[in-house]
Design a protein around this motif. Structure first.
Motif, PDB file in Angstrom:
ATOM      1  N   ALA A 167       4.921   2.520   5.880  1.00  0.00           N
ATOM      2  CA  ALA A 167       5.325   3.664   5.047  1.00  0.00           C
ATOM      3  C   ALA A 167       6.753   3.495   4.571  1.00  0.00           C
ATOM      4  O   ALA A 167       7.079   3.774   3.399  1.00  0.00           O
ATOM      5  CB  ALA A 167       5.184   4.971   5.837  1.00  0.00           C
ATOM      6  N   GLY A 168       7.599   2.982   5.460  1.00  0.00           N
ATOM      7  CA  GLY A 168       8.993   2.759   5.082  1.00  0.00           C
ATOM      8  C   GLY A 168       9.093   1.733   3.975  1.00  0.00           C
ATOM      9  O   GLY A 168       9.800   1.929   2.980  1.00  0.00           O
ATOM     10  N   THR A 169       8.349   0.635   4.115  1.00  0.00           N
ATOM     11  CA  THR A 169       8.335  -0.395   3.075  1.00  0.00           C
ATOM     12  C   THR A 169       7.891   0.200   1.748  1.00  0.00           C
ATOM     13  O   THR A 169       8.474  -0.047   0.692  1.00  0.00           O
ATOM     14  CB  THR A 169       7.358  -1.530   3.458  1.00  0.00           C
ATOM     15  OG1 THR A 169       7.597  -1.886   4.808  1.00  0.00           O
ATOM     16  CG2 THR A 169       7.568  -2.725   2.546  1.00  0.00           C
ATOM     17  N   ARG A 170       6.819   1.015   1.814  1.00  0.00           N
ATOM     18  CA  ARG A 170       6.294   1.617   0.598  1.00  0.00           C
ATOM     19  C   ARG A 170       7.349   2.530  -0.058  1.00  0.00           C
ATOM     20  O   ARG A 170       7.554   2.496  -1.269  1.00  0.00           O
ATOM     21  CB  ARG A 170       5.026   2.409   0.903  1.00  0.00           C
ATOM     22  CG  ARG A 170       4.058   2.423  -0.288  1.00  0.00           C
ATOM     23  CD  ARG A 170       2.967   3.444  -0.108  1.00  0.00           C
ATOM     24  NE  ARG A 170       2.167   3.153   1.061  1.00  0.00           N
ATOM     25  CZ  ARG A 170       1.739   4.098   1.918  1.00  0.00           C
ATOM     26  NH1 ARG A 170       2.028   5.364   1.696  1.00  0.00           N
ATOM     27  NH2 ARG A 170       1.020   3.760   2.961  1.00  0.00           N
ATOM     28  N   ALA A 171       8.026   3.313   0.795  1.00  0.00           N
ATOM     29  CA  ALA A 171       9.055   4.210   0.254  1.00  0.00           C
ATOM     30  C   ALA A 171      10.169   3.397  -0.405  1.00  0.00           C
ATOM     31  O   ALA A 171      10.654   3.752  -1.487  1.00  0.00           O
ATOM     32  CB  ALA A 171       9.617   5.100   1.363  1.00  0.00           C
ATOM     33  N   THR A 172      10.576   2.286   0.245  1.00  0.00           N
ATOM     34  CA  THR A 172      11.620   1.449  -0.326  1.00  0.00           C
ATOM     35  C   THR A 172      11.173   0.888  -1.667  1.00  0.00           C
ATOM     36  O   THR A 172      11.904   0.898  -2.657  1.00  0.00           O
ATOM     37  CB  THR A 172      11.944   0.285   0.623  1.00  0.00           C
ATOM     38  OG1 THR A 172      12.055   0.803   1.937  1.00  0.00           O
ATOM     39  CG2 THR A 172      13.247  -0.389   0.205  1.00  0.00           C
ATOM     40  N   LEU A 173       9.922   0.393  -1.674  1.00  0.00           N
ATOM     41  CA  LEU A 173       9.353  -0.169  -2.894  1.00  0.00           C
ATOM     42  C   LEU A 173       9.332   0.890  -3.999  1.00  0.00           C
ATOM     43  O   LEU A 173       9.663   0.629  -5.157  1.00  0.00           O
ATOM     44  CB  LEU A 173       7.919  -0.621  -2.588  1.00  0.00           C
ATOM     45  CG  LEU A 173       7.408  -1.833  -3.369  1.00  0.00           C
ATOM     46  CD1 LEU A 173       8.184  -3.073  -2.939  1.00  0.00           C
ATOM     47  CD2 LEU A 173       5.918  -2.021  -3.094  1.00  0.00           C
ATOM     48  N   ARG A 174       8.932   2.109  -3.612  1.00  0.00           N
ATOM     49  CA  ARG A 174       8.834   3.187  -4.587  1.00  0.00           C
ATOM     50  C   ARG A 174      10.214   3.544  -5.134  1.00  0.00           C
ATOM     51  O   ARG A 174      10.369   3.773  -6.336  1.00  0.00           O
ATOM     52  CB  ARG A 174       8.209   4.415  -3.919  1.00  0.00           C
ATOM     53  CG  ARG A 174       7.567   5.365  -4.888  1.00  0.00           C
ATOM     54  CD  ARG A 174       6.870   6.475  -4.148  1.00  0.00           C
ATOM     55  NE  ARG A 174       7.830   7.328  -3.478  1.00  0.00           N
ATOM     56  CZ  ARG A 174       7.507   8.231  -2.534  1.00  0.00           C
ATOM     57  NH1 ARG A 174       6.246   8.382  -2.157  1.00  0.00           N
ATOM     58  NH2 ARG A 174       8.433   8.976  -1.983  1.00  0.00           N
ATOM     59  N   ALA A 175      11.215   3.536  -4.238  1.00  0.00           N
ATOM     60  CA  ALA A 175      12.568   3.832  -4.694  1.00  0.00           C
ATOM     61  C   ALA A 175      13.031   2.764  -5.679  1.00  0.00           C
ATOM     62  O   ALA A 175      13.677   3.054  -6.695  1.00  0.00           O
ATOM     63  CB  ALA A 175      13.520   3.910  -3.503  1.00  0.00           C
ATOM     64  N   ARG A 176      12.663   1.504  -5.392  1.00  0.00           N
ATOM     65  CA  ARG A 176      13.019   0.404  -6.292  1.00  0.00           C
ATOM     66  C   ARG A 176      12.345   0.610  -7.657  1.00  0.00           C
ATOM     67  O   ARG A 176      12.973   0.488  -8.723  1.00  0.00           O
ATOM     68  CB  ARG A 176      12.580  -0.918  -5.664  1.00  0.00           C
ATOM     69  CG  ARG A 176      12.778  -2.141  -6.524  1.00  0.00           C
ATOM     70  CD  ARG A 176      14.209  -2.655  -6.493  1.00  0.00           C
ATOM     71  NE  ARG A 176      14.368  -3.733  -7.472  1.00  0.00           N
ATOM     72  CZ  ARG A 176      15.278  -3.754  -8.412  1.00  0.00           C
ATOM     73  NH1 ARG A 176      16.143  -2.764  -8.519  1.00  0.00           N
ATOM     74  NH2 ARG A 176      15.360  -4.757  -9.269  1.00  0.00           N
ATOM     75  N   ALA A 177      11.054   0.947  -7.636  1.00  0.00           N
ATOM     76  CA  ALA A 177      10.324   1.195  -8.881  1.00  0.00           C
ATOM     77  C   ALA A 177      10.934   2.371  -9.631  1.00  0.00           C
ATOM     78  O   ALA A 177      11.069   2.349 -10.864  1.00  0.00           O
ATOM     79  CB  ALA A 177       8.851   1.478  -8.572  1.00  0.00           C
ATOM     80  N   TYR A 178      11.345   3.400  -8.875  1.00  0.00           N
ATOM     81  CA  TYR A 178      11.972   4.559  -9.511  1.00  0.00           C
ATOM     82  C   TYR A 178      13.230   4.135 -10.249  1.00  0.00           C
ATOM     83  O   TYR A 178      13.468   4.542 -11.408  1.00  0.00           O
ATOM     84  CB  TYR A 178      12.299   5.613  -8.457  1.00  0.00           C
ATOM     85  CG  TYR A 178      12.877   6.866  -9.046  1.00  0.00           C
ATOM     86  CD1 TYR A 178      12.056   7.860  -9.568  1.00  0.00           C
ATOM     87  CD2 TYR A 178      14.252   7.055  -9.109  1.00  0.00           C
ATOM     88  CE1 TYR A 178      12.579   8.996 -10.129  1.00  0.00           C
ATOM     89  CE2 TYR A 178      14.793   8.189  -9.677  1.00  0.00           C
ATOM     90  CZ  TYR A 178      13.952   9.161 -10.192  1.00  0.00           C
ATOM     91  OH  TYR A 178      14.477  10.277 -10.755  1.00  0.00           O
ATOM     92  N   ASP A 179      14.049   3.298  -9.555  1.00  0.00           N
ATOM     93  CA  ASP A 179      15.271   2.812 -10.198  1.00  0.00           C
ATOM     94  C   ASP A 179      14.956   2.080 -11.500  1.00  0.00           C
ATOM     95  O   ASP A 179      15.639   2.255 -12.505  1.00  0.00           O
ATOM     96  CB  ASP A 179      16.011   1.847  -9.256  1.00  0.00           C
ATOM     97  CG  ASP A 179      16.819   2.608  -8.227  1.00  0.00           C
ATOM     98  OD1 ASP A 179      16.833   3.858  -8.308  1.00  0.00           O
ATOM     99  OD2 ASP A 179      17.402   1.979  -7.340  1.00  0.00           O
ATOM    100  N   LEU A 180      13.908   1.257 -11.467  1.00  0.00           N
ATOM    101  CA  LEU A 180      13.602   0.431 -12.634  1.00  0.00           C
ATOM    102  C   LEU A 180      13.067   1.268 -13.793  1.00  0.00           C
ATOM    103  O   LEU A 180      13.358   0.998 -14.957  1.00  0.00           O
ATOM    104  CB  LEU A 180      12.571  -0.640 -12.262  1.00  0.00           C
ATOM    105  CG  LEU A 180      13.094  -1.761 -11.375  1.00  0.00           C
ATOM    106  CD1 LEU A 180      11.974  -2.720 -11.036  1.00  0.00           C
ATOM    107  CD2 LEU A 180      14.238  -2.512 -12.050  1.00  0.00           C
ATOM    108  N   LEU A 181      12.264   2.274 -13.479  1.00  0.00           N
ATOM    109  CA  LEU A 181      11.553   2.992 -14.541  1.00  0.00           C
ATOM    110  C   LEU A 181      12.223   4.283 -14.986  1.00  0.00           C
ATOM    111  O   LEU A 181      12.143   4.662 -16.153  1.00  0.00           O
ATOM    112  CB  LEU A 181      10.132   3.340 -14.073  1.00  0.00           C
ATOM    113  CG  LEU A 181       9.078   2.272 -14.250  1.00  0.00           C
ATOM    114  CD1 LEU A 181       7.839   2.649 -13.471  1.00  0.00           C
ATOM    115  CD2 LEU A 181       8.739   2.097 -15.714  1.00  0.00           C
ATOM    116  N   ALA A 182      12.867   4.992 -14.054  1.00  0.00           N
ATOM    117  CA  ALA A 182      13.196   6.380 -14.381  1.00  0.00           C
ATOM    118  C   ALA A 182      14.673   6.715 -14.326  1.00  0.00           C
ATOM    119  O   ALA A 182      15.070   7.785 -14.775  1.00  0.00           O
ATOM    120  CB  ALA A 182      12.425   7.318 -13.450  1.00  0.00           C
TER     121      ALA A 182
END
Lengths: 386, 386, 386, 386
Positions: free
Chosen positions: C4-19
């Motif tokens: 879950a932590g990895t997923r959250a980190t990944l999601r935060a990275r995607a958020y940075d890239l997209l939004a």
């Protein structure tokens, strides 16, 4: 008085009536008559151009035109005569010549020639019937503001005009080269294409000539966008210079209002301008009480437009003050209670000079302070004595 | 209470509902109903003009029009009745006559006449069906701003209108003289050419009449350019006067916001305006924390639009404040920590009054200082006691 | 790290890239790819509408459209996923729902549906192919300024819209009543006349419908003039609100520039804004020497755009500084000579903070003075030691 | 002097004549000749496109075009030669290459090729005849202001262009989908509809393509309104940036005026700018007395435009001063009476430096005070001695 002296006095009177700004009711009546003459003349020329009316009432209209022409001829003669009184005159003859060859002088000349007779003499120059409309510009403040605006920005406007002319020639040439084979009847030469160009650049867009080829349409679309962007510039410059010219005129009006107050008569122009600069604008609604008898006085008022009622709440009859009048000026120099109640009879625009602002102004000009105080005391004594 | 007294009270209530600005929810509901009535009436008149619909549903639409006319008649009667309560009234009868012969009064009268019956009586005046749209203007702030803008600049606008009329007549005459032989059907008289002139000067450019001769095209191109430059002036004047009128209204709204704060109740209008003048605008995003419990207090806030949440971080339930509310006013008079956390629930527009600005204002008005402090101490005691 | 932590980190990275705004090169690349996808998709839809191309290459274009749709579908999925990271989130599920039903979310949804298949399924909804163009607005600063401008002036604009709608209905009705008998095919109903009305009020003037009767022409001319004057108002309001929104953004950029200077790190946002407020703009030409080694230091510089060369006139290699960099900050805290010569390599826009302005600012904030001086001395020692 | 030295001197002289701003009468004559050459060349190309004239005088016009081309070729060669003298030059060869591949260099190259011969060689590239019009832009201040304005606002303008392109594509697509069945010949594809779109968004409105379906008309009306509102933005931005660029240039001119005063020669650029900042603009009418002999001196004057007469009221002949001259500078440093009467010969624009403003400026810069006083005393002695 010698005959020459009488003539000079008469001429000065005529000058006041015809050529001076801000004159009295006589000048306003003369001006109204001249404007009426122009309107009648132009209306007759316009109406005469309608074929049915021209055929039915042509002689009547020609008579009207001849009569107005006669009026313009008299005006023209008078203007030549009074030109000698122009300020800064370097001799009557020279000032008259200057008027004769000025643009207004030439317009006045043409307006004074009875062109309505031309068709009867077989001449086809009846279009000169419309020239008197230019005489109207002398009486139009907006035209004078416009001239002032264009003159003060003439360099930038000239440069912008060159730029737009270059744009017009280039875009028209481009569309001409794209369209000349597809529409040889419409885009037959660059000058013909320039008609399309000016119609498009100004966003008028009649649609009598339009590009039909893809490249012509692309160049045409660019022309429309460029027209919008480029014409914004002279338009913006003229509009802001015009508004500035209007504001300058309004300042002069305020200045004139201030200059009429006896208290300020001893001030020179620059000092009056300084006083005018600390005035604050205020609007009053119909029925609003501006000053109540017995209140502490803290400001004087100038009436820009509208009317107020002065009620001394005594046996004295109620008075009225209108545009150009002022009241409450004693407040600026003495600690006194208001001696009358003043109520707005109509919606009013006022300029207010607060005691504080006036005193700050006086502190900044100590040399004036004592002199104004002295004058004020004298005036206060007169009022108290009265 | 006497019958006349009851009637007067009732009339005052009706006046509040129909004619006063800034009234409560009752007045807003009445206004919404009136606007709806106008929209229904105008929509019916517009729809009825479509031949198919007019034939199929003419009677239904006439019924709708009659019903709305009936509503307008009731409104008209009420407005005559309540005109007696107009401020500054010089007697009920005179105020009612003034309303009857005012422009809004005449529009209300025409809207109250059942013109929908006219065709059934053989009269061709159904175009009066559209008149109720003018009733909408009473409820449109932009129209009032527009009237104010035009009125305040009426001199310059009038002068510019004369100038443009002269330009229109001259340019149209010029093109008429150039084109009348080439296109006698289109440029048959100066009035006909003036249709071309107005269409060109405004850059509308329908293209139904266009010059075809070289000189006509040159004069036409000049007309288009002059139209752009000349129309820029009234347009610029109206636009800037309109925006100024809007800003004036916004100032009044700010003033009203300030005047509602108990602390400022003792100030007169000019002083409230001075306080309003030191307010600073601020925007807050949704979720932004404006005040944190325990922070040092240094400003009070007025809510212009949006909603905030008040969380005392205690057993007390969370509260909400909306447009027109204010908070943090104790900060201006006492050294205190914030007693609640305040968070924006929606995007908010706020006005902030900083302690420093408020104190500077108080120092400039020392007579007020002690009085405001006393009032503030009293209010602080109430809060502490509560 | 847990899954879950990895997923959250990944999601935060995607958020940075997209939004997120103002991210690094990764986010810029992602954004460029998304814009390219939109441009390809819209271009394909536009080109497909040309019959010849549609017939010849329809399948290829449909393939392109399907592929871009597939890309949009992936983007849509990612945006749903990362919505959980929105700031001020009240729970992942709620933020995702909020995105799904927001306008951008619905556009993203429609763009992700393969409408290019529709004709093959017998559905005539291929016009939805053009919808992805709305996705472009997310990446267009001007659109966000526009939304901000319209939002902040929505009341006045709404009121002006009502006024113009009333004008449109009334003028169209007037011309309809004048023209309906002369041109029953063109002015057959008020709604038909309203097409003429909108075309005239906006000064577009196609000329497909024009009045022909004298009264119709007079009403039409008035409509054109009123259109010019009335549309000036919303246009002026939007333009000035738009420019204000741009200026606000520029202020934020300046603020960010200042906030990066180590010396100012201890300042809070309001103080940084105060520093940013005393910056002065300056342009430098290519080759201009900004600082000469050995001169007395009196200002620091921020580079807004362009590049400068730093030459220490020693064995040390020449350096370069670009947009966002600053130099000369030691001048603000110590009496020192410049230690390098700095020359503009390209035309530069700079912001200059003069020592005098900085000291005046420090005097106004005495609490900060000592702290900034201490930080400065530390930094100066580092520089001297280096 | 060596041959190379002679050549360098000659080249520097040519550089002054062709490429430097603000040079003397020689450079102005060269510039006028170049502009004349361009005007002749472009006029010939435009006139040649008229079929009748082209047939009758084609050979003459071709000769004119060849001669102007020859002139442009000489100019081109000279510009290559003098490019070596560009400021900040990194070597003659590199500067020449930079010119060759710059946009003005390429335009100069194309203008120097005798395209008038092309038809005689069977080539259809005579549209290149019009290219010399671009050479005019080098001499047009408005174009340089325009470039500066667009450059300084390029980000916002670019973003607005994307927004308008998106709007154009979307609105055109919408109307295409509504109209394609009703008018397949006019709205046959989205690109064809975009021609309608651009014509409508810019409010040109040719009327060659218009929507006929109800939904098409509604979308078309919205397009016209949106076009008005959206185009207001770039237009407003360009207009205000253009006016700002003009004002910047005017400041530079004022600065140059001040820098010529001997008294101010010792000031550096920033100090001269400070002096220029306290100048006040003033207009004088023809015949207005600016200075009266014997008055107390309190200001110095710079002549921006117009002419004044200097009358020492003695045996000395009357003198004249024109644009760029100044008078009354002794007033700034010594208590003296005016030594001549100065009268405006034409309407003048002046800049006035008041003694008070100058002294306040000197007090703010004490280091300069003594130095300026010394220089002034020296100058005063010279004048008294003379």
């Amino acid at each position: 008085m010698s005959e020459a002296g009488t003539r000079a006095t008469l001429r000065a009177r005529a000058y006041d009536l015809l050529a001076r700004d801000d004159s009295g009711p006589g000048a306003r009546a003369v001006r109204a008559a001249l404007v009426l003459l122009i309107v009648v003349s132009v209306t007759a020329a316009v109406v005469k151009s309608v074929p049915q009316i021209g055929r039915a009432h042509g002689n009547l209209l020609d008579l009207v035109l001849l009569l107005t022409t006669f009026g313009f001829a008299i005006e023209y003669g008078l203007r030549i005569w009074i030109a000698a009184d122009n300020p800064g005159a370097a001799g009557a003859a020279r000032e008259r010549l200057r008027y004769l060859f000025s643009l207004p002088g030439l317009v006045d000349l043409i307006a004074a020639i009875p062109f309505a007779l031309a068709p009867h003499l077989g001449l086809n120059i009846d279009w000169l019937d419309i020239v008197p409309i230019f005489k109207l510009l002398r009486h139009t403040a907006a035209f004078q503001f416009m001239v002032e605006a264009v003159y003060s920005e003439r360099r930038v406007l000239g440069s912008a005009a060159v730029l737009m002319l270059a744009l017009l020639v280039f875009q028209s040439s481009a569309v001409y080269y794209f369209e000349r084979e597809a529409q040889p009847d419409k885009f037959g030469s660059i000058p013909e294409a320039m008609w399309w160009g000016i119609v498009t650049l100004t966003t008028v867009g009649y649609g009598d000539i339009t590009p039909v080829t893809p490249w012509g349409k692309i160049a045409g679309g660019l022309t429309a966008v460029m027209g919008l962007c480029m014409f914004a510039i002279p338009v913006g410059i003229i509009a802001s210079a015009f508004i500035e010219a209007v504001r300058r005129r309004e300042f002069v009006d305020t200045w004139n209002l201030v200059a009429k107050v006896p208290l300020f008569r001893m001030l020179d122009a620059a000092r009056i301008a300084a006083v005018a600069g600390v005035l604050r604008a205020r609007r009053a609604e119909r029925g609003e009480r501006l000053i109540r008898k017995g209140d502490q006085a803290d400001a004087m008022y100038f009436i820009v437009s509208g009317e107020v009622e002065v009620d001394q709440e005594s046996a004295a009859p109620k008075g009225r003050l209108g545009a150009g009048d002022f009241f409450g000026e004693i407040a600026l120099i003495a600690e006194r209670e208001r001696t009358a109640t003043i109520t707005a009879l109509t919606a009013c625009r006022l300029l207010v000079l607060h005691k504080d602002d006036f005193e700050r102004f006086m502190d900044a000009h100590p040399d004036l302070k004592q002199a104004v105080r002295d004058a004020a005391q004298r005036r206060l004594k007169e009022i108290n004595a009265a």
